[in-house]
Design an enzyme around this catalytic site. Structure first.
Site, short mmCIF file in Angstrom:
data_model
loop_
_atom_site.label_atom_id
_atom_site.label_comp_id
_atom_site.label_asym_id
_atom_site.label_seq_id
_atom_site.Cartn_x
_atom_site.Cartn_y
_atom_site.Cartn_z
N ASP A 124 0.82 -1.22 0.00
CA ASP A 124 0.00 0.00 0.00
C ASP A 124 0.85 1.26 0.00
OD1 ASP A 124 -2.34 -1.43 -0.05
OD2 ASP A 124 -2.70 -1.31 2.11
N ASN A 128 -3.70 9.83 2.30
CA ASN A 128 -4.19 9.08 3.46
C ASN A 128 -4.78 9.99 4.53
OD1 ASN A 128 -3.88 6.44 2.79
ND2 ASN A 128 -2.12 6.04 4.09
N GLU A 129 -3.94 10.79 5.17
CA GLU A 129 -4.41 11.60 6.28
C GLU A 129 -3.46 12.76 6.56
OE1 GLU A 129 -1.34 9.24 7.58
OE2 GLU A 129 -3.26 8.18 7.39
N ASP A 184 -2.47 12.86 22.49
CA ASP A 184 -1.17 12.66 21.87
C ASP A 184 -1.17 13.18 20.44
OD1 ASP A 184 -0.09 11.51 24.10
OD2 ASP A 184 -0.14 9.45 23.35
N ALA A 206 -9.84 6.75 1.50
CA ALA A 206 -8.72 5.89 1.09
C ALA A 206 -7.77 5.63 2.25
CB ALA A 206 -7.97 6.52 -0.08
N ALA A 251 -5.86 2.90 7.22
CA ALA A 251 -4.45 2.96 7.59
C ALA A 251 -4.31 3.41 9.04
CB ALA A 251 -3.72 3.89 6.62
N TYR A 252 -3.61 4.51 9.28
CA TYR A 252 -3.37 4.96 10.65
C TYR A 252 -4.69 5.26 11.37
CZ TYR A 252 -1.32 7.76 14.42
OH TYR A 252 -0.96 8.25 15.64
N ASN A 253 -5.66 5.78 10.64
CA ASN A 253 -6.97 6.06 11.22
C ASN A 253 -7.58 4.82 11.87
OD1 ASN A 253 -9.68 7.64 11.33
ND2 ASN A 253 -10.18 5.85 10.09
N SER A 271 -5.96 2.18 12.94
CA SER A 271 -5.14 1.81 14.10
C SER A 271 -5.49 2.64 15.33
CB SER A 271 -3.66 1.99 13.76
OG SER A 271 -3.27 1.14 12.71
#
Length: 257
Positions: A46, A116-117, A146, A154, A158-160, A162
């Site tokens: 990815d 992504n973000e 944090d 899309a 991903a990090y979102n 997690s």
């Protein structure tokens, strides 16, 4: 799509499997430079696919990914046979990145795109304090955390994901606003906002609690204000195999656990 006219550029990550696949596919189907290709076949994971999308943003090139990485959530399955036919039958999805505009503690400004973000992270041992404004209205006076992010559909897997944010269908007219380890308000788990929204983050006590902003891989240090909106101009086109669409993957992922 007229497969008789298609020309392919095979690109790969630096993983051995991906490089070897690119060599075999180039020999079998022909290879032209990226700027001459109708379709770019990206071989890797990815991360490499997103890099390819960033590099071809606004060119009109279509990108077809095949997984030669690890998770490959955005990728099609790797098969070498009948590749032109698969690409000819593939469904196209238009990806619009986020635009990030920042003002730094020294008054400097920066602009970057993110597929992504856009995320904010504390620099030091002290939690960040963030005011969140949506379309000119303050929605959260003080978030102690944090970090916090705005994710595209899309990027929602991903990090979102997690950070326990929601998974969004690719055609959803939404952005995910997701905190990272929120301390106050402790029960706030984020929000869904319109893709037309303008999200502004103001960093409170920024001298004492420094924060960096990241648009995918572009990092800006010690920001004071970060504004995020969906781009109205930049686009990229991603191809998915027929019967294995992004939305089907989204449904599968949500019922996996």
């Amino acid at each position: 799509m007229n497969k008789a006219r298609n020309t392919f550029a095979f690109t790969s990550s630096d993983a051995a499997d991906a490089e070897q696949a690119a060599t075999r596919l180039s020999a079998r189907y022909g290879h032209v430079p990226v700027d001459k290709a109708d379709v770019i076949v990206a071989l890797g994971g990815d991360g490499f696919l997103l890099q390819t999308l960033r590099e071809t943003m606004g060119t009109g090139k279509q990108v077809y990914g095949m997984n030669r990485g690890t998770i490959g959530f955005l990728m099609n399955e790797y098969h070498e046979d009948e590749l032109p036919e698969r690409i000819a039958a593939a469904a196209a999805e238009t990806i619009r990145p986020l635009e990030m505009d920042t003002i730094g503690a020294d008054g400097s400004t920066a602009h970057a795109l993110a597929i992504n973000e856009v995320s904010l992270f504390r620099q030091s041992y002290q939690a960040a304090k963030v005011r969140i404004t949506i379309d000119g209205n303050i929605r959260l006076e003080e978030l102690v955390c944090d970090g916090v992010m705005v994710a595209t559909p899309a990027g929602s897997t991903a990090y979102n994901l997690s950070a326990h944010g929601p998974i969004l269908p690719l055609d959803a007219p939404l952005l995910a606003l997701t905190p990272v380890s929120p301390f106050r308000p402790r029960r706030w788990r984020g929000a869904l906002v319109s893709k037309n929204s303008v999200v502004r983050f103001d960093l409170l006590e920024h001298s004492k609690r420094p924060v960096n902003a990241v648009a995918d891989h572009t990092e800006v240090k010690s920001v004071v204000t970060v504004t995020v909106r969906e781009s109205r101009d930049a686009t990229a086109t991603l191809l998915f195999d027929a019967g294995h669409s992004w939305n089907e993957r989204i449904l599968t992922e949500q019922f996996r656990y």
